[in-house]
Scaffold this motif. Structure first.
Motif, mmCIF file in Angstrom:
data_model
loop_
_atom_site.group_PDB
_atom_site.id
_atom_site.type_symbol
_atom_site.label_atom_id
_atom_site.label_comp_id
_atom_site.label_asym_id
_atom_site.label_seq_id
_atom_site.Cartn_x
_atom_site.Cartn_y
_atom_site.Cartn_z
ATOM 1 N N UNK A 99 41.091 32.096 -42.412
ATOM 2 C CA UNK A 99 42.463 31.786 -42.770
ATOM 3 C C UNK A 99 42.760 32.201 -44.203
ATOM 4 N N UNK A 100 44.025 32.613 -44.458
ATOM 5 C CA UNK A 100 44.397 33.121 -45.782
ATOM 6 C C UNK A 100 44.204 32.113 -46.889
ATOM 7 N N UNK A 101 44.579 30.850 -46.629
ATOM 8 C CA UNK A 101 44.475 29.881 -47.729
ATOM 9 C C UNK A 101 43.139 29.144 -47.745
ATOM 10 N N UNK B 132 39.544 31.066 -46.667
ATOM 11 C CA UNK B 132 38.680 32.165 -47.100
ATOM 12 C C UNK B 132 37.330 31.687 -47.619
#
Lengths: 266, 118
Positions: free
Chosen positions: A104-106, A108
Motif C-alpha cells: 500500500x502507498x501509505x 510501504x
C-alpha cells in the motif's frame, strides 16, 4: 614566622571550603546539607529514552487506519511504551495483512526484519508468531502478531517476503509451528537426527539425549542424558513485588480493540 | 525534449523511457479495480484519494522532474513500482474482501500480557 604558619595552615582550611563551594570541579558532588533538603528539585532531564509524542501520535493514527482498512483481520492494535505499534491478527489474516503493509502507498513496509516465535504454554493457542517490518520510505516500524497451536498450520509469508524463508524454517525447527505453502520447510539449526523442538517451554535446558563417540562402534552414539549433578534450580526473582508504583500501568496501550472483550480489571 | 535522465542511482533500477504515460495507465487501472469494491470500504476511499491526487499532478505537467518533486515520494521509477504494487494489492483485495467484519475472534486470554498473574 607566625605569619607564614598562619598563611599555610589558615589558607589550607579556607582553600578547602572554597573548593567545595565554588564548584569549579563539576565532578564533585556536594553532600546534602540541612539547608537544601527543604526544597526537593523536580527532575526535568529526560530518562534514557526520549519521549516522542509526535511519533506516537502518528503511529496511533496509522494503527487506526489499518484497523479501518482491514476490519476483517485486525483483532487489536496496541502501542507499547517505546512507541512500538503492534497489530494482532488471527492466522487467516497473515498473507492479506502482510501484503497490504508491503504494497500500500501509505504503508510501504518493504523490509521484513525478523519473524520470531513465542511459547506461552498456558494459552489454548500456545505459540505466537511475530513479524517485524520496517518501512524505509517512512522510517517506521510495525509488528504483526498471530497465534497458533502445535498442529494448526500458518500460511507461509514467503510469497510476500522472500526473506521469510529461513526465519520460518527456524520457527519450525525450534517450536514446531508448521507453515503451509513454504517452499522448503526443514530443520535449520538443530542437528540432523535431532528430535524435539528446543524453544518450547517444556523442553528442558539440558535436552533429553547426549552424544558421545563410542570406540567399539566407531561412531557417535545417541544415549539418554546422564548428568553428574542433578539440576539445581535457583529462584532468581525476588519474592517481593519489584515495582509497586507501576502496578496499574499496563505494558501496552490499546489503540483499537475489535475483539470486544475487556482485559481483566483487578 | 528536456534533460535526459541518465541513471536512477539505484542498483538494478533502469531509467523508465516514458514515466508519465506509464504512471497514467497504471493509475487508471488502479482506479478501475477500485471501482469494483463496495463504496463503503475504507481501503477504497483512501486509496482512491491517494491515486487521484497523484493523477492530478500528472495532468498538470509532463515533465518527469516536476512530477517527482510535486508527488514527493521518490523517483519516477520508484513511483512506477509503488503503483504496480498497489495494483496487485487492489486485485488481491477483490478476492480477500477485507472490508467484511471480523472473521475470527481471539480466545479469551490470548492477548493478555503478562500471561499469568505474577
Amino acid at each position: 614566622m607566625s605569619f607564614l604558619l598562619k598563611r599555610t595552615l589558615g589558607a589550607g582550611k579556607n582553600l578547602g571550603r572554597a573548593v567545595l563551594n565554588s564548584n569549579q570541579y563539576t565532578g564533585i558532588q556536594r553532600v546534602a546539607t540541612k539547608t537544601d533538603v527543604a526544597t526537593p528539585q523536580v527532575e526535568t532531564r529526560p530518562t534514557v529514552a526520549k519521549l516522542d509524542p509526535l511519533q506516537k501520535s502518528q503511529l496511533i493514527d496509522f494503527g487506526k487506519y489499518i484497523a479501518e482498512c482491514m476490519p476483517k483481520y485486525v483483532q487489536k492494535v496496541q502501542i507499547t511504551a517505546g512507541n512500538e505499534l503492534e497489530v494482532l491478527i488471527p492466522p487467516e489474516g497473515v498473507i492479506p495483512i502482510l501484503q497490504f503493509l508491503k504494497d500500500h502507498h501509505s504503508a510501504q513496509f518493504a523490509s521484513l526484519v525478523d519473524i520470531g516465535g513465542m511459547d506461552v504454554p498456558n494459552r489454548p493457542y500456545r505459540f505466537e508468531v511475530i513479524y517485524n517490518l520496517l518501512s524505509l520510505r517512512y522510517n517506521a516500524r510495525i509488528r504483526v502478531k498471530t497465534y497458533t497451536d502445535e498442529l494448526t498450520p500458518v500460511d507461509s509469508a514467503c510469497e510476500v517476503f522472500k526473506a521469510a524463508n529461513w526465519y520460518e524454517r527456524e520457527i519450525w525447527d525450534m517450536f514446531g509451528v508448521f507453515f503451509a505453502n513454504h517452499p522448503d520447510l526443514r530443520r535449520i539449526l538443530t542437528d540432523y537426527g535431532f528430535e524435539g523442538h528446543p524453544f518450547r517451554k517444556d523442553f528442558p535446558l539440558s535436552g533429553y539425549v547426549e552424544l558421545r563417540y563410542d570406540d567399539e562402534q566407531k561412531r557417535v552414539v545417541v544415549e539418554p542424558l546422564e548428568l553428574a549433578q542433578e539440576f539445581r534450580r535457583f529462584e532468581l526473582s525476588a519474592p517481593w513485588e519489584q515495582f509497586p508504583n507501576f502496578r496499574g500501568n499496563p505494558v501496552s496501550e490499546e489503540v483499537v480493540n475489535q475483539s470486544g472483550d475487556q482485559p481483566k480489571k483487578e | 525534449m528536456g534533460l535526459l535522465k541518465k541513471t536512477t542511482g539505484l542498483v538494478g533500477m533502469a531509467v523508465a523511457p516514458n514515466p508519465h504515460h506509464t504512471l497514467g495507465s497504471l493509475y487508471g487501472k488502479i482506479l478501475r479495480t477500485l471501482q469494483k469494491m463496495p463504496e463503503s470500504s475504507v481501503y477504497r476511499k483512501y486509496t482512491e484519494q491517494i491515486v487521484k491526487e497523484r493523477a492530478a499532478v500528472l495532468k498538470q505537467t509532463k515533465d518527469t522532474y516536476e512530477i517527482e518533486t510535486k508527488i514527493n515520494c521518490g523517483q519516477a521509477e520508484e513511483l512506477i513500482i509503488q503503483a504496480e504494487n498497489e495494483l496487485n494489492l487492489a486485485r488481491k483485495m477483490l478476492i480477500w474482501k477485507p472490508w467484511e467484519p471480523l472473521v475470527a475472534k481471539p480466545p479469551k486470554t490470548q492477548w493478555d500480557w503478562p500471561p499469568t498473574k505474577a
